[in-house]
Design a protein around this motif. Structure first.
Motif, PDB file in Angstrom:
ATOM      1  N   PRO A 223       1.335   4.590  21.532  1.00 61.82           N
ATOM      2  CA  PRO A 223       1.363   6.463  21.814  1.00 61.82           C
ATOM      3  C   PRO A 223       0.873   6.364  20.102  1.00 61.82           C
ATOM      4  O   PRO A 223       0.933   6.010  19.572  1.00 61.82           O
ATOM      5  N   PRO A 224      -1.150   6.700  21.031  1.00 62.45           N
ATOM      6  CA  PRO A 224      -1.604   6.674  19.440  1.00 62.45           C
ATOM      7  C   PRO A 224      -1.276   7.864  18.904  1.00 62.45           C
ATOM      8  O   PRO A 224      -1.790   7.971  17.105  1.00 62.45           O
ATOM      9  N   GLU A 225      -0.942   8.744  18.869  1.00 59.83           N
ATOM     10  CA  GLU A 225       0.006   9.831  17.640  1.00 59.83           C
ATOM     11  C   GLU A 225       0.937  10.048  17.062  1.00 59.83           C
ATOM     12  O   GLU A 225       1.529  10.938  16.048  1.00 59.83           O
ATOM     13  N   LEU A 226       1.729   8.344  17.654  1.00 66.52           N
ATOM     14  CA  LEU A 226       3.086   8.140  16.900  1.00 66.52           C
ATOM     15  C   LEU A 226       2.301   7.730  14.983  1.00 66.52           C
ATOM     16  O   LEU A 226       1.353   7.294  15.293  1.00 66.52           O
ATOM     17  N   THR A 227       3.159   8.282  14.284  1.00 62.92           N
ATOM     18  CA  THR A 227       3.009   7.533  13.131  1.00 62.92           C
ATOM     19  C   THR A 227       3.860   6.424  12.382  1.00 62.92           C
ATOM     20  O   THR A 227       4.671   6.010  12.797  1.00 62.92           O
ATOM     21  N   ILE A 228       3.235   6.283  11.526  1.00 60.64           N
ATOM     22  CA  ILE A 228       3.816   5.381  10.407  1.00 60.64           C
ATOM     23  C   ILE A 228       5.329   5.554  10.190  1.00 60.64           C
ATOM     24  O   ILE A 228       6.284   5.060  10.091  1.00 60.64           O
ATOM     25  N   LYS A 229       5.616   7.064  10.116  1.00 65.44           N
ATOM     26  CA  LYS A 229       7.482   7.497   9.945  1.00 65.44           C
ATOM     27  C   LYS A 229       7.843   7.099  11.203  1.00 65.44           C
ATOM     28  O   LYS A 229       8.803   7.390  11.420  1.00 65.44           O
ATOM     29  N   ASP A 230       7.589   8.235  12.220  1.00 59.80           N
ATOM     30  CA  ASP A 230       7.935   7.738  13.174  1.00 59.80           C
ATOM     31  C   ASP A 230       8.578   6.627  13.518  1.00 59.80           C
ATOM     32  O   ASP A 230       9.472   6.171  14.614  1.00 59.80           O
ATOM     33  N   LEU A 231       7.633   5.377  13.533  1.00 60.94           N
ATOM     34  CA  LEU A 231       7.873   3.705  13.784  1.00 60.94           C
ATOM     35  C   LEU A 231       8.566   3.823  12.709  1.00 60.94           C
ATOM     36  O   LEU A 231       8.779   2.261  12.635  1.00 60.94           O
ATOM     37  N   ASN A 232       8.635   3.393  11.417  1.00 60.47           N
ATOM     38  CA  ASN A 232       9.520   3.704  10.360  1.00 60.47           C
ATOM     39  C   ASN A 232       9.391   2.302  10.058  1.00 60.47           C
ATOM     40  O   ASN A 232       9.701   1.216   9.807  1.00 60.47           O
ATOM     41  N   VAL A 233       7.252   2.184   9.378  1.00 61.51           N
ATOM     42  CA  VAL A 233       7.304   1.044   9.253  1.00 61.51           C
ATOM     43  C   VAL A 233       7.117   0.909   7.711  1.00 61.51           C
ATOM     44  O   VAL A 233       6.438   1.683   7.096  1.00 61.51           O
TER      45      VAL A 233
ATOM     46  N   TYR B  28       0.808  -0.952   0.028  1.00 61.21           N
ATOM     47  CA  TYR B  28       0.015   0.135  -0.224  1.00 61.21           C
ATOM     48  C   TYR B  28       1.008   1.194  -0.186  1.00 61.21           C
ATOM     49  O   TYR B  28       2.391   1.133   0.750  1.00 61.21           O
ATOM     50  N   GLU B  29       0.684   2.729  -0.525  1.00 60.09           N
ATOM     51  CA  GLU B  29       1.050   3.911  -0.761  1.00 60.09           C
ATOM     52  C   GLU B  29       0.347   4.175   0.503  1.00 60.09           C
ATOM     53  O   GLU B  29      -0.708   4.439   0.604  1.00 60.09           O
ATOM     54  N   LEU B  30       0.438   4.345   1.783  1.00 62.87           N
ATOM     55  CA  LEU B  30      -0.016   5.664   2.776  1.00 62.87           C
ATOM     56  C   LEU B  30       1.060   6.931   2.760  1.00 62.87           C
ATOM     57  O   LEU B  30       1.810   6.924   2.946  1.00 62.87           O
ATOM     58  N   ASP B  31       0.213   7.532   2.919  1.00 64.70           N
ATOM     59  CA  ASP B  31       0.378   9.050   3.693  1.00 64.70           C
ATOM     60  C   ASP B  31       2.185   8.753   4.522  1.00 64.70           C
ATOM     61  O   ASP B  31       0.819   8.357   5.999  1.00 64.70           O
ATOM     62  N   ASP B  32       3.305   9.634   4.909  1.00 61.67           N
ATOM     63  CA  ASP B  32       4.026   9.770   5.795  1.00 61.67           C
ATOM     64  C   ASP B  32       3.081   9.693   7.034  1.00 61.67           C
ATOM     65  O   ASP B  32       4.058   8.842   8.661  1.00 61.67           O
ATOM     66  N   SER B  33       2.373  10.514   7.609  1.00 63.85           N
ATOM     67  CA  SER B  33       1.511  10.997   8.320  1.00 63.85           C
ATOM     68  C   SER B  33       0.346  10.370   9.110  1.00 63.85           C
ATOM     69  O   SER B  33      -0.412  11.029  10.194  1.00 63.85           O
ATOM     70  N   MET B  34       0.476   9.124   8.757  1.00 63.45           N
ATOM     71  CA  MET B  34      -1.109   8.492   9.045  1.00 63.45           C
ATOM     72  C   MET B  34      -0.270   7.579  10.470  1.00 63.45           C
ATOM     73  O   MET B  34       0.964   7.090  10.696  1.00 63.45           O
ATOM     74  N   THR B  35      -1.585   8.018  11.245  1.00 63.83           N
ATOM     75  CA  THR B  35      -1.035   7.742  12.908  1.00 63.83           C
ATOM     76  C   THR B  35      -1.096   6.044  12.786  1.00 63.83           C
ATOM     77  O   THR B  35      -1.352   5.537  12.046  1.00 63.83           O
ATOM     78  N   ILE B  36      -0.600   5.386  13.836  1.00 58.92           N
ATOM     79  CA  ILE B  36      -0.606   4.250  14.190  1.00 58.92           C
ATOM     80  C   ILE B  36      -2.462   3.744  14.219  1.00 58.92           C
ATOM     81  O   ILE B  36      -2.525   2.080  13.514  1.00 58.92           O
ATOM     82  N   ALA B  37      -3.106   3.723  14.971  1.00 55.58           N
ATOM     83  CA  ALA B  37      -4.118   3.832  15.694  1.00 55.58           C
ATOM     84  C   ALA B  37      -4.484   3.942  14.382  1.00 55.58           C
ATOM     85  O   ALA B  37      -5.523   3.200  13.683  1.00 55.58           O
TER      86      ALA B  37
ATOM     87  N   ALA C 105       5.046  -4.942  13.438  1.00 58.11           N
ATOM     88  CA  ALA C 105       6.168  -4.848  12.237  1.00 58.11           C
ATOM     89  C   ALA C 105       7.603  -5.179  12.032  1.00 58.11           C
ATOM     90  O   ALA C 105       8.050  -5.599  13.444  1.00 58.11           O
ATOM     91  N   ASP C 106       8.310  -5.420  11.542  1.00 52.23           N
ATOM     92  CA  ASP C 106       9.827  -5.808  11.498  1.00 52.23           C
ATOM     93  C   ASP C 106      10.680  -5.469  11.754  1.00 52.23           C
ATOM     94  O   ASP C 106      11.562  -6.021  12.962  1.00 52.23           O
ATOM     95  N   ASP C 107       9.793  -4.156  11.931  1.00 51.60           N
ATOM     96  CA  ASP C 107      11.657  -3.243  12.757  1.00 51.60           C
ATOM     97  C   ASP C 107      10.737  -2.914  14.124  1.00 51.60           C
ATOM     98  O   ASP C 107      12.258  -1.653  14.899  1.00 51.60           O
ATOM     99  N   TYR C 108       9.778  -3.504  14.819  1.00 50.70           N
ATOM    100  CA  TYR C 108       9.599  -2.579  15.890  1.00 50.70           C
ATOM    101  C   TYR C 108       9.402  -4.209  16.577  1.00 50.70           C
ATOM    102  O   TYR C 108       8.239  -5.738  16.369  1.00 50.70           O
ATOM    103  N   GLN C 109       9.834  -3.967  18.317  1.00 44.89           N
ATOM    104  CA  GLN C 109      10.015  -5.504  18.836  1.00 44.89           C
ATOM    105  C   GLN C 109       8.821  -5.814  19.911  1.00 44.89           C
ATOM    106  O   GLN C 109       8.505  -6.816  20.177  1.00 44.89           O
ATOM    107  N   HIS C 110       7.796  -4.664  20.631  1.00 48.98           N
ATOM    108  CA  HIS C 110       5.906  -4.960  20.766  1.00 48.98           C
ATOM    109  C   HIS C 110       5.392  -4.863  19.096  1.00 48.98           C
ATOM    110  O   HIS C 110       5.707  -4.368  18.689  1.00 48.98           O
ATOM    111  N   PRO C 111       4.317  -5.347  19.715  1.00 44.80           N
ATOM    112  CA  PRO C 111       3.014  -5.456  18.872  1.00 44.80           C
ATOM    113  C   PRO C 111       2.966  -4.031  18.607  1.00 44.80           C
ATOM    114  O   PRO C 111       2.912  -3.235  19.631  1.00 44.80           O
ATOM    115  N   LEU C 112       1.612  -3.569  17.186  1.00 47.31           N
ATOM    116  CA  LEU C 112       1.806  -2.379  17.254  1.00 47.31           C
ATOM    117  C   LEU C 112       0.300  -2.389  17.344  1.00 47.31           C
ATOM    118  O   LEU C 112      -0.343  -0.702  18.213  1.00 47.31           O
TER     119      LEU C 112
END
Length: 120
Positions: free
Chosen positions: A101-111, A23-32, A55-62
């Protein structure tokens, strides 16, 4: 800016196949919002399963999608029951449970790669 995110799931029921969609998604999309997107666009036909989203780069579930109480069992015996249940799931206010945290974005977590892991 757009980000390509690969979302995948394994084979979860007879007649099903493994699936990965980019999917092509906006970087500013929040994780929620991203979890709601996955529920509505990718897993809509599988919401009678409980899902852990990692997510592959994240230790805990999103987060989790369609998570139920441990004592709640779903038995669906006819196509009409499945359709009714899926419709109910899509309309739930608590369909998505965010674990970051609900304000984090897919960019913040490099998803970039996400696995939907069935919990049933």
């Amino acid at each position: 800016m757009l980000r390509t995110v690969s979302v995948s799931k394994r084979d979860v029921c007879p007649g099903d196949i493994c699936q990965t969609i980019d999917y092509e998604l906006d970087d500013s999309m929040t994780i929620a919002d991203f979890l709601r997107f996955i529920a509505n666009e990718f897993l809509w036909a599988y919401l009678h399963y409980q899902w852990r989203i990692v997510a592959d780069d994240y230790q805990h579930p999103l987060g989790f999608i369609a998570r139920r109480k441990p004592e709640e069992h779903v038995i669906l015996n006819a196509p009409g029951e499945v359709v009714s249940y899926l419709t109910q799931q899509l309309n739930r206010n608590d369909l998505v449970e965010c674990c970051v945290p609900p304000e984090l974005t897919i960019k913040d977590l490099n998803v970039t790669d996400v696995a939907c892991v069935d919990e049933d």
